[in-house]
Design a protein around this motif. Structure first.
Motif, PDB file in Angstrom:
ATOM      1  N   ILE A 144      43.878  21.580  22.415  1.00 29.41           N
ATOM      2  CA  ILE A 144      43.694  20.287  21.745  1.00 29.41           C
ATOM      3  C   ILE A 144      44.537  19.224  22.443  1.00 29.41           C
ATOM      4  CG2 ILE A 144      43.987  19.013  19.581  1.00 29.41           C
ATOM      5  CD1 ILE A 144      43.602  21.716  18.123  1.00 29.41           C
ATOM      6  N   ALA A 145      45.763  19.599  22.796  1.00 25.64           N
ATOM      7  CA  ALA A 145      46.648  18.663  23.499  1.00 25.64           C
ATOM      8  C   ALA A 145      46.067  18.277  24.859  1.00 25.64           C
ATOM      9  CB  ALA A 145      48.025  19.290  23.668  1.00 25.64           C
ATOM     10  N   ARG A 146      45.449  19.243  25.548  1.00 27.37           N
ATOM     11  CA  ARG A 146      44.876  18.958  26.860  1.00 27.37           C
ATOM     12  C   ARG A 146      43.678  18.019  26.749  1.00 27.37           C
ATOM     13  NH1 ARG A 146      41.350  21.244  30.964  1.00 27.37           N
ATOM     14  NH2 ARG A 146      40.317  22.595  29.449  1.00 27.37           N
ATOM     15  N   ARG A 147      42.924  18.156  25.673  1.00 29.53           N
ATOM     16  CA  ARG A 147      41.720  17.346  25.496  1.00 29.53           C
ATOM     17  C   ARG A 147      41.999  16.011  24.802  1.00 29.53           C
ATOM     18  NH1 ARG A 147      36.741  20.004  26.111  1.00 29.53           N
ATOM     19  NH2 ARG A 147      37.039  22.081  27.004  1.00 29.53           N
ATOM     20  N   ARG A 148      43.129  15.926  24.128  1.00 27.11           N
ATOM     21  CA  ARG A 148      43.460  14.672  23.429  1.00 27.11           C
ATOM     22  C   ARG A 148      44.950  14.399  23.609  1.00 27.11           C
ATOM     23  NH1 ARG A 148      43.047  10.186  22.276  1.00 27.11           N
ATOM     24  NH2 ARG A 148      42.090   9.191  20.465  1.00 27.11           N
ATOM     25  N   ILE A 155      51.000  17.290  15.586  1.00 27.67           N
ATOM     26  CA  ILE A 155      49.597  17.067  15.230  1.00 27.67           C
ATOM     27  C   ILE A 155      48.726  18.188  15.776  1.00 27.67           C
ATOM     28  CG2 ILE A 155      47.593  15.592  15.675  1.00 27.67           C
ATOM     29  CD1 ILE A 155      49.418  14.471  13.565  1.00 27.67           C
ATOM     30  N   TYR A 156      48.976  18.574  17.023  1.00 30.65           N
ATOM     31  CA  TYR A 156      48.171  19.622  17.634  1.00 30.65           C
ATOM     32  C   TYR A 156      48.311  20.941  16.875  1.00 30.65           C
ATOM     33  CZ  TYR A 156      48.281  16.193  21.413  1.00 30.65           C
ATOM     34  OH  TYR A 156      48.188  15.037  22.138  1.00 30.65           O
ATOM     35  N   HIS A 157      49.527  21.271  16.494  1.00 29.94           N
ATOM     36  CA  HIS A 157      49.754  22.510  15.755  1.00 29.94           C
ATOM     37  C   HIS A 157      49.151  22.434  14.352  1.00 29.94           C
ATOM     38  CE1 HIS A 157      52.299  24.764  18.553  1.00 29.94           C
ATOM     39  NE2 HIS A 157      52.746  23.593  18.950  1.00 29.94           N
ATOM     40  N   ALA A 158      49.214  21.264  13.748  1.00 33.12           N
ATOM     41  CA  ALA A 158      48.629  21.102  12.410  1.00 33.12           C
ATOM     42  C   ALA A 158      47.113  21.291  12.447  1.00 33.12           C
ATOM     43  CB  ALA A 158      48.983  19.729  11.848  1.00 33.12           C
ATOM     44  N   VAL A 159      46.463  20.701  13.447  1.00 31.93           N
ATOM     45  CA  VAL A 159      45.011  20.822  13.563  1.00 31.93           C
ATOM     46  C   VAL A 159      44.625  22.270  13.880  1.00 31.93           C
ATOM     47  CG1 VAL A 159      42.980  20.136  14.898  1.00 31.93           C
ATOM     48  CG2 VAL A 159      44.681  18.421  14.215  1.00 31.93           C
ATOM     49  N   ALA A 160      45.365  22.906  14.793  1.00 28.68           N
ATOM     50  CA  ALA A 160      45.072  24.298  15.140  1.00 28.68           C
ATOM     51  C   ALA A 160      45.229  25.208  13.923  1.00 28.68           C
ATOM     52  CB  ALA A 160      45.993  24.760  16.271  1.00 28.68           C
ATOM     53  N   THR A 161      46.264  24.966  13.138  1.00 28.63           N
ATOM     54  CA  THR A 161      46.478  25.763  11.931  1.00 28.63           C
ATOM     55  C   THR A 161      45.358  25.538  10.926  1.00 28.63           C
ATOM     56  OG1 THR A 161      48.882  25.708  12.231  1.00 28.63           O
ATOM     57  CG2 THR A 161      48.074  26.226  10.023  1.00 28.63           C
ATOM     58  N   ALA A 162      44.911  24.288  10.810  1.00 26.17           N
ATOM     59  CA  ALA A 162      43.815  23.982   9.889  1.00 26.17           C
ATOM     60  C   ALA A 162      42.544  24.716  10.297  1.00 26.17           C
ATOM     61  CB  ALA A 162      43.568  22.477   9.855  1.00 26.17           C
ATOM     62  N   TYR A 163      42.274  24.791  11.582  1.00 24.25           N
ATOM     63  CA  TYR A 163      41.085  25.509  12.049  1.00 24.25           C
ATOM     64  C   TYR A 163      41.218  27.009  11.827  1.00 24.25           C
ATOM     65  CZ  TYR A 163      38.119  21.882  13.960  1.00 24.25           C
ATOM     66  OH  TYR A 163      37.251  20.826  14.077  1.00 24.25           O
ATOM     67  N   ARG A 164      42.423  27.528  12.006  1.00 22.03           N
ATOM     68  CA  ARG A 164      42.625  28.957  11.732  1.00 22.03           C
ATOM     69  C   ARG A 164      42.376  29.268  10.263  1.00 22.03           C
ATOM     70  NH1 ARG A 164      48.365  29.970  11.853  1.00 22.03           N
ATOM     71  NH2 ARG A 164      48.216  29.832   9.592  1.00 22.03           N
ATOM     72  N   ARG A 196      39.671  13.754  13.969  1.00 18.32           N
ATOM     73  CA  ARG A 196      39.999  12.595  14.797  1.00 18.32           C
ATOM     74  C   ARG A 196      41.510  12.521  14.943  1.00 18.32           C
ATOM     75  NH1 ARG A 196      35.731  10.716  11.615  1.00 18.32           N
ATOM     76  NH2 ARG A 196      33.952   9.918  12.826  1.00 18.32           N
ATOM     77  N   ILE A 197      41.974  12.512  16.186  1.00 15.97           N
ATOM     78  CA  ILE A 197      43.406  12.437  16.449  1.00 15.97           C
ATOM     79  C   ILE A 197      43.697  11.072  17.053  1.00 15.97           C
ATOM     80  CG2 ILE A 197      45.319  13.383  17.796  1.00 15.97           C
ATOM     81  CD1 ILE A 197      43.970  16.095  17.643  1.00 15.97           C
ATOM     82  N   THR A 198      44.569  10.331  16.397  1.00 19.80           N
ATOM     83  CA  THR A 198      44.955   8.992  16.871  1.00 19.80           C
ATOM     84  C   THR A 198      46.306   9.064  17.547  1.00 19.80           C
ATOM     85  OG1 THR A 198      43.734   7.984  15.028  1.00 19.80           O
ATOM     86  CG2 THR A 198      45.392   6.629  16.143  1.00 19.80           C
ATOM     87  N   THR A 199      46.401   8.561  18.755  1.00 20.57           N
ATOM     88  CA  THR A 199      47.678   8.518  19.458  1.00 20.57           C
ATOM     89  C   THR A 199      48.493   7.326  18.958  1.00 20.57           C
ATOM     90  OG1 THR A 199      46.839   7.116  21.242  1.00 20.57           O
ATOM     91  CG2 THR A 199      46.575   9.502  21.508  1.00 20.57           C
TER      92      THR A 199
END
Length: 204
Positions: A144-148, A155-164, A196-199
């Protein structure tokens, strides 16, 4: 006349051939039939033909047997990401990779719906899930970090955890009465997510 070749060293014993997913499947069947607490290493040994001492040497705990498919799932996840261009929408890329990670999981398919039912009903197994899936979650967060790029690491860990958690929720629902494939169940649920991830630079 002495031989030019040194004598071959004798090996001690025979190497143990152990299929982790086969052992995990056998353990899950025993747990489904007799209960997790009532099934010991000796029972798993009798079901697999592998000594209890060898099993305990290969697996850090009895609960770890439920998650022996995670390394293969993590490889499928990362292989799918490598094949997806970076311009694929993030939600589509995440869904494709997560679904691929469970699509041909031998443990899920061979154990059927009782795999997730046993995990859901046994606190020790459920608690071991996050630890067992740490490499999978870390790999997903890194992609996720590589793509966004540019957002906070959390944020990346939160999104990954949500998908898991979403994928496991889909598998729990599927396990209540397996209808179709586990991958289809995960795909259907993840299609409802739109990440959606906002920087910081994009934040208002």
């Amino acid at each position: 006349m002495a031989s030019d070749n040194p004598p071959a060293r004798r090996r001690r014993g025979r190497p143990t051939v152990l299929d982790p997913e086969a052992v995990g499947t056998a353990a899950l069947r025993l747990w489904a039939e007799h209960g997790y607490g009532a099934t010991g290493w000796d029972d798993i040994s009798a079901a697999t033909g592998i000594s209890a001492r060898t099993l305990m040497r290969h697996f850090p705990s009895k609960a770890a047997l439920a998650w022996v498919g995670v390394p293969a799932a993590t490889r499928r996840l990362t292989d799918t990401f490598r094949a997806l261009p970076l311009d694929v929408p993030l939600s589509d890329a995440l869904r494709a990779a997560v679904v691929a990670s469970v699509s041909d999981d031998a443990l899920v398919l061979s154990a059927g719906g009782y795999w997730m039912r046993v995990v859901a009903e046994e606190p020790e197994l459920a608690e071991a899930s996050a630890r067992a899936y740490a490499p999978w979650t870390e790999a997903l967060a890194g992609e996720i970090a590589r793509r966004r790029p540019g957002a906070p690491t959390a944020i990346y860990h939160a999104v990954a955890t949500a998908y898991r958690e979403a994928a496991q929720a889909a598998l729990y629902d599927w396990a209540r009465g397996p209808d179709g494939s586990p991958a289809h169940a995960v795909d259907a649920l993840l299609r409802l997510l739109d990440i959606r991830i906002t920087t910081p630079e994009e934040a208002p």
